[in-house]
Design a protein around this motif. Sequence first.
Motif, PDB file in Angstrom:
ATOM      1  N   ASP A  76      -1.841   7.926   4.177  1.00 54.94           N
ATOM      2  CA  ASP A  76      -3.194   7.990   4.893  1.00 54.94           C
ATOM      3  C   ASP A  76      -4.326   7.680   4.093  1.00 54.94           C
ATOM      4  OD1 ASP A  76      -4.839   7.699   7.013  1.00 54.94           O
ATOM      5  OD2 ASP A  76      -4.215   9.749   7.818  1.00 54.94           O
ATOM      6  N   ARG A 136      -3.540  11.194   1.922  1.00 55.28           N
ATOM      7  CA  ARG A 136      -2.700  12.246   1.875  1.00 55.28           C
ATOM      8  C   ARG A 136      -1.130  11.518   2.431  1.00 55.28           C
ATOM      9  NH1 ARG A 136      -0.834  13.595   7.261  1.00 55.28           N
ATOM     10  NH2 ARG A 136      -2.120  12.354   8.778  1.00 55.28           N
ATOM     11  N   THR A 182       2.000  10.654   4.215  1.00 53.03           N
ATOM     12  CA  THR A 182       2.389  10.781   5.515  1.00 53.03           C
ATOM     13  C   THR A 182       4.168  10.836   5.799  1.00 53.03           C
ATOM     14  OG1 THR A 182       2.675   8.141   5.962  1.00 53.03           O
ATOM     15  CG2 THR A 182       0.552   9.281   6.663  1.00 53.03           C
TER      16      THR A 182
END
Length: 138
Positions: free
Chosen positions: A24, A43, A45
């Motif tokens: 993300d 981050r 996912t």
Amino acid sequence: MPPRSEEHARSWLGSGFGYGKALDWRFVTGGPMELGPATVWGRLTIPLVEGEEMTPLERLAVFADSGNGVSFALDFATHVFVNVDLTISLFRAPEGEWTCMDAETVIGPSGRGLTRSTLYDETGQVGTATQTLFVAPR
């Protein structure tokens, strides 16, 4: 985190490319289709290994490998630039899901380049990453 932009969906990050879709991405400066330095939060996912919980260090290591991709100095359509290595140096352990990277790529003579990234978690700076690049015309 900053919202995802429409530009993201049209870029290499939102295309069918697996690595790009596994994270993300949230750009603060620069963008997925802009030449030059970029600051981006990200981050994972999906888990690195199915069924295994990832540590913050593993999350950071996966994300740190994209410094060149988010701060590219030459057009992807005209040049290829391959990460030859990745060095991550940390002065404290990262925390949480999100990592921020402030990245810049410079291209030198003779088909070489270098990407330098400052790495952060949600509480502040944690270290740096460097990537040596092989650069050539397509």
